[in-house]
Design an enzyme around this catalytic site. Structure first.
Site, short mmCIF file in Angstrom:
data_model
loop_
_atom_site.label_atom_id
_atom_site.label_comp_id
_atom_site.label_asym_id
_atom_site.label_seq_id
_atom_site.Cartn_x
_atom_site.Cartn_y
_atom_site.Cartn_z
N CYS A 1 4.03 -4.76 6.36
CA CYS A 1 3.39 -4.40 4.93
C CYS A 1 4.44 -3.81 4.12
O CYS A 1 5.56 -3.57 4.63
CB CYS A 1 2.48 -3.50 5.19
SG CYS A 1 0.76 -3.77 5.79
N HIS B 1 0.89 -1.27 -0.25
CA HIS B 1 0.10 -0.01 -0.05
C HIS B 1 0.85 1.40 -0.17
O HIS B 1 2.10 1.10 0.33
CB HIS B 1 -0.92 0.04 1.33
CG HIS B 1 -0.29 -0.08 2.43
ND1 HIS B 1 0.16 1.26 3.16
CD2 HIS B 1 0.09 -0.76 3.46
CE1 HIS B 1 0.63 1.06 4.24
NE2 HIS B 1 0.71 -0.08 4.58
#
Length: 390
Positions: free
Chosen positions: A337, A319
């Site tokens: 992430c 992301h």
């Protein structure tokens, strides 16, 4: 003497004529004693299942056959009078049901057949289908006409526990336009029931057409539990897009059709903290969000991140994160992430589809069953085929 001789001859002739007449008379009387032909047989029926049968599986073949005659009409009805569709053979000696039966129903035969004796005989008899204690539903993860990535597993999630897994697995088929080696594997129960995945030995060949069929209605799952309905899907494997995510390189590389199409600066999970590592292994893209709220009590954050592509169910996403743009390409500082710049995250987001593999390497913690619902590719092929019930 001559007259007497003539008289004697006349007597002999008369006697012979008398004997001859007697012989003819005897022959005529014998012909009247020939036995009469046997009576022609009446119609005789054979039912499948047998008349009076109980606990019949609703997928079992159903038919009636007549010997020594022909069928005039046949009807098989449920308790409400609804008829089951069927086909009468061309020679009118058998009738076979084509309509599906249902669970827990009392069925009754009716109709007639004419025997060789010329008499009409009635069809009669009943049978009962099995009444499950429970019916389990299975749900496929990939719907009709979808296009998915080359690492996409086929998943069937049941809404309860399956005891006889071999029986269920025998009811599953996968057909492909390109030859593929694959196998079903049972994973631990999750989301309230059993689950089975189909994984290929290698990634799916690009552009493969796939049809999966699960003939589950009528399957005995064990313990009085049966399959509720059949399910199926036809879908397509799309282009081959594979993400190469080497944490030590601080880059995220996108390969499409075997060629590099993107190379983005990235930041991965902080290697010094096992709780913040990005897990090494083959992840699978499962969903994506233009805006995704991310909350962690452990690390005390509550954020909305842009262009978030989920790659595992343990909270790992690719992301955008403007806060780490300055170290993307040089340091790994995230909570697990993979961070990209806003523009790069949007560019990758636009290309990602369900089933794309993300191959993470260079981190000290491995992806495992603890990390989410799609960990199929963390197992060797031998380990995977060992999960089959067959």
């Amino acid at each position: 003497m001559q007259r007497r001789t003539g008289v004697i001859l006349a007597v002999v002739v008369v006697a012979l004529l008398a004997v001859g007449i007697g012989a003819v008379t005897f022959a005529t009387r014998s012909s009247t004693l020939v036995a009469a032909p046997p009576p022609k047989p009446a119609a005789a029926f054979t039912y499948d299942p047998a008349a009076g049968a109980t606990g019949v599986n609703p997928t079992a073949p159903v038919s009636v056959r007549v010997a020594n005659g022909t069928l005039n009409d046949v009807a098989l009805r449920d308790a409400q009078g609804k008829t089951v569709e069927g086909t009468l053979a061309d020679d009118r000696t058998s009738w076979t049901a084509s309509g599906r039966l249902t669970y827990g129903v009392h069925y009754t035969w009716s109709g007639t057949a004419t025997g060789e004796d010329g008499n009409a005989a009635p069809l009669q008899g009943t049978f009962d289908t099995v009444a499950p204690t429970r019916q389990l539903r299975g749900v496929l993860n990939i719907g009709d006409d979808r296009t998915v990535g080359v690492a996409a597993p086929i998943q069937i999630q049941f809404d309860g526990h399956v005891d006889d897994r071999a029986a269920v697995e025998r009811a599953l088929t996968v057909e492909t336009s390109t030859p593929v080696e694959g196998a079903w594997g049972w994973l631990p129960d999750e989301n309230g029931g059993s689950r089975i995945h189909y994984r290929t030995k290698e990634y799916w060949p690009a552009n493969t057409k796939v049809k999966v069929s699960a003939k589950l209605f009528g399957v005995d799952y064990g313990g009085g539990v049966y399959g509720r309905t059949d399910i199926s899907s036809s879908f397509t494997i799309g282009r081959s897009q594979i993400v190469k995510a080497d944490a030590n390189s601080h880059r995220l590389i996108v390969m499409r059709g075997g060629k590099q199409v993107a190379n983005y600066p990235a930041s991965y999970g902080l290697a010094s903290d096992p709780d913040r590592n990005t897990r090494s292994g083959v992840h699978v893209v499962s969903e994506k969000f233009t805006d995704k709220r991310m909350v962690s009590e452990q690390f005390d954050y509550d954020l909305v991140e842009k262009w978030a592509v989920r790659m595992s169910n343990n909270g790992e996403f690719i992301h955008a994160n403007p806060d780490t743009t300055g170290v993307q390409g040089s340091s790994n500082v995230t909570h697990g992430c993979i961070n990209l710049s806003t523009d790069n995250a949007k560019a990758y987001y636009d290309t990602a589809i369900y089933g794309d593999p993300v191959e993470v390497t260079g981190t000290p913690v491995k992806l495992s069953a603890r990390d989410g619902d799609i960990w199929d590719w963390t197992l060797s092929w031998d380990q995977w085929t060992g999960l089959s019930a067959l």
